[in-house]
Scaffold this active site. Sequence first.
Site, short mmCIF file in Angstrom:
data_model
loop_
_atom_site.label_atom_id
_atom_site.label_comp_id
_atom_site.label_asym_id
_atom_site.label_seq_id
_atom_site.Cartn_x
_atom_site.Cartn_y
_atom_site.Cartn_z
N ARG A 159 -8.71 -0.54 5.20
CA ARG A 159 -7.67 0.94 4.87
C ARG A 159 -6.42 -0.16 3.85
NH1 ARG A 159 -6.71 6.11 7.40
NH2 ARG A 159 -5.37 6.25 5.48
N ASP A 181 4.71 0.90 12.26
CA ASP A 181 4.12 0.33 11.46
C ASP A 181 3.76 -1.54 12.19
OD1 ASP A 181 3.56 1.80 8.28
OD2 ASP A 181 2.88 2.83 10.22
N CYS A 232 -4.65 12.34 12.43
CA CYS A 232 -5.60 11.38 12.22
C CYS A 232 -5.34 10.24 13.72
CB CYS A 232 -4.83 10.13 11.50
SG CYS A 232 -3.47 9.73 11.63
N LYS A 246 0.63 -1.14 -0.14
CA LYS A 246 -0.17 0.11 -0.08
C LYS A 246 0.85 1.57 0.04
CE LYS A 246 -2.13 1.33 4.15
NZ LYS A 246 -1.44 2.93 4.62
N ASN A 247 0.94 1.37 0.63
CA ASN A 247 2.63 2.40 1.01
C ASN A 247 3.56 2.63 0.07
OD1 ASN A 247 1.09 2.83 3.14
ND2 ASN A 247 3.42 2.45 4.70
N ARG A 279 0.04 14.42 12.44
CA ARG A 279 0.43 14.82 11.16
C ARG A 279 0.76 15.71 10.09
NH1 ARG A 279 -1.07 9.31 9.40
NH2 ARG A 279 0.34 9.21 8.44
C1 EPZ Z 1 4.16 7.19 6.57
O1 EPZ Z 1 3.25 8.44 6.74
C2 EPZ Z 1 3.62 5.90 5.93
N1 EPZ Z 1 2.47 5.90 5.36
C3 EPZ Z 1 3.30 5.40 6.98
O2 EPZ Z 1 2.58 4.43 7.32
C4 EPZ Z 1 4.05 5.02 8.02
O3 EPZ Z 1 3.79 5.13 9.87
C5 EPZ Z 1 5.45 6.43 8.59
O4 EPZ Z 1 5.71 6.82 6.72
C6 EPZ Z 1 6.24 6.11 8.57
O5 EPZ Z 1 7.13 5.36 8.62
C7 EPZ Z 1 1.93 6.04 3.23
O6 EPZ Z 1 3.23 5.74 3.28
C8 EPZ Z 1 1.31 5.99 3.15
P1 EPZ Z 1 6.42 10.87 8.19
P2 EPZ Z 1 3.95 9.29 6.42
O7 EPZ Z 1 6.55 11.50 7.60
O8 EPZ Z 1 4.65 9.65 5.20
C9 EPZ Z 1 6.29 14.24 11.35
C10 EPZ Z 1 0.42 3.02 7.89
O9 EPZ Z 1 -0.04 2.89 8.66
N2 EPZ Z 1 6.19 14.86 10.38
O10 EPZ Z 1 8.00 9.73 8.08
O11 EPZ Z 1 2.88 10.99 7.02
C11 EPZ Z 1 5.08 13.06 11.80
O12 EPZ Z 1 4.33 13.57 12.31
C12 EPZ Z 1 1.07 4.59 7.72
O13 EPZ Z 1 0.56 2.42 6.48
C13 EPZ Z 1 6.08 15.86 10.58
O14 EPZ Z 1 6.37 16.76 11.36
O15 EPZ Z 1 4.90 9.99 7.50
C14 EPZ Z 1 5.45 11.95 12.15
O16 EPZ Z 1 5.80 12.02 13.41
C15 EPZ Z 1 0.88 5.27 9.25
N3 EPZ Z 1 6.23 17.35 8.94
C16 EPZ Z 1 6.98 12.20 12.23
O17 EPZ Z 1 7.50 12.98 11.36
C17 EPZ Z 1 5.98 17.04 8.54
O18 EPZ Z 1 6.01 17.89 6.99
C18 EPZ Z 1 7.14 10.96 11.03
O19 EPZ Z 1 6.41 11.23 9.62
C19 EPZ Z 1 5.77 15.73 7.94
C20 EPZ Z 1 6.41 14.65 8.88
#
Ligand code: EPZ
Length: 419
Positions: free
Chosen positions: A399, A307, A118, A22-23, A123
Site C-alpha cells: 500500500r 509512522d 484499521c 503517498k501521504n 480512526r
Molecule cells: C494521517 O492519517 C496519515 N495518513 C497517517 O499515515 C499518519 O499516521 C497520521 O496522519 C498521523 O500523522 C495519510 O496521510 C493518508 P490524524 P490521519 O487525523 O489523517 C484521531 C501511514 O502509515 N482523530 O492526524 O487519519 C485519530 O484517531 C498512515 O501512512 C479523531 O479522533 O491521522 C488519531 O488518533 C497511517 N477524529 C489522531 O486523531 C478525527 O476526526 C491523529 O489522526 C480524526 C482523527
Amino acid sequence: MKKLEVIGPKKLKGTIKISGSKNSSLPILAATLLSKNKVKISNLPEVKDIETMILLLRSLGSNIKFNTKTKSLEINNKKNLKTFASYNLVKTMRAGILVLGPLLARFNKAKVSLPGGCAIGARPVDIHLKALSKLGVTYKITQGYIYAKAPKGLNGNIIKFPKISVGATENLIIAACLAKGKTILKNCAIEPEINDLVNFLRKMGCNIRWTGKRTAMIMGVKNLKELNYKVMFDRIEAGTYMIASALTEGDIKITNIQPKIIKTEIDILKKVGAIIKTKKNELRILGIRKNKNIKLITSPYPGFPTDLQAQLMVLLCKANGRSEITEKIFENRFMHASELNRMGAKIKILGNRSIIEGNVDFKGAELMATDLRASVSLILAALTAKGKSIINRIYHLDRGYENIEKKLRKVGARIKRIS
Ligand code: EPZ
C-alpha cells in the site's frame, strides 16, 4: 498469498532513491475534484493506495490518463461528477474520506462511506464532520455512509480543531478554497504533506495563507487554473531506509530528499549513534555497532512521526541498554512488538508505552504483517536477523512502499517475493 523471504544478517551498502510521498499524493489527488480544468501531477509513487484513490476518482467520473513517458497523471474533472464514494473503495484506503471536502465544496452534496477503523485504531472522522458543519454542511450517518449536504453552499467561518488531525486539516483546507468568504482554521496539523497540498492548491489559484504556526486563512475563490505539479518526496520512506542502514551497520546514500524536512528524524538517529552527512538533496547514513538507548514520544510534526515508530523500535532493540517509546497518536500501534518478540526481541507493552530491552540478536522466523508500517519493521528486523524470515500478508506493505524489494536488493539485501 504473496510472502517475502528475507535472509540475514546483511550490511546494506549503496544508494536508494526516494519516491514521491503517498501521504502527500492522496490529498492532492482528492483536491483535483475542486477544478474543472486539466491537472497534471508527477512523481506519484506506484503503490496500492494511489491506485485505489485513482479508482475512487474514476468511480466519481474523473477522466484520468497516465502518461508513461513523463510518468505523470493527467486528470480532467470538467464534467459533472458523481458524489458517491463507495464502501468497497473507501474501506481499503481510509484516505477516501478526503473526497468529502472537495465534493461538498464543488457540488454542495456528497455520500461518502465511513472509512471504518484499521489495525492501528478506530480512526474516527468526527473532527472532519464537526468542522465541515461550521462551514454550513448538514449531515447524517446511516448504514455506514455519511450523507452530507450544504443547501446554501459553503460559507467561510472560524474553526478551531479540538485535536491536531492531518486528515481533518486537509479536508477543511480543500473545502474552504471554494467557500464564500474567509475561513480561519486554528490548531492545524502542519505536516510537510499539508504544506505540499497548500502549494498545490495555491498553484491551482486558491488563496491560502499561514497566519500563525498552526493557523491557516483561506479566502474562497471562484476560478481555478490548469496546473502541473510535482509531489514532494516520501519522508517516511526516507526515514525507513535510514533506519535500515543504521540497523545493519550499513552505509547508504539516500537521494531525492530535502534533509531539512526530516531534521527531527536525522537528529534522533544521530542521538542513537548513526553517522549522517547531509547535502542539498541527499544524505549518507552509516550505522555503528553499539547504538545508544533513548526515550522517545511520538507527536505531530515537527515531532517524531508515529509512522516511523515501528521502524525505530527495531533499531532500539539493538541499542546498548533499555529504551522507551510512547505512542501518543494512535491507540493500538504496537502490534509489531509481539512479532518482533518472536524473533528474540524483549519488548514489554504498558498501555501506550513500550519498554524495549537492548542488545538483542534477532533470529529469523515466520511472521505476519498487520499494517503498513508494522510490515516494514518486520523486514528491517529480518535484514539483521540470523537466518531466514518469511513475512506473510505483505499486501499491507504494497500500500505504501514502491518497489521495496528492488530498492533493498540494490543495496545488497537478500530479499525476494515468494508465493
Ligand atoms: C494521517 O492519517 C496519515 N495518513 C497517517 O499515515 C499518519 O499516521 C497520521 O496522519 C498521523 O500523522 C495519510 O496521510 C493518508 P490524524 P490521519 O487525523 O489523517 C484521531 C501511514 O502509515 N482523530 O492526524 O487519519 C485519530 O484517531 C498512515 O501512512 C479523531 O479522533 O491521522 C488519531 O488518533 C497511517 N477524529 C489522531 O486523531 C478525527 O476526526 C491523529 O489522526 C480524526 C482523527
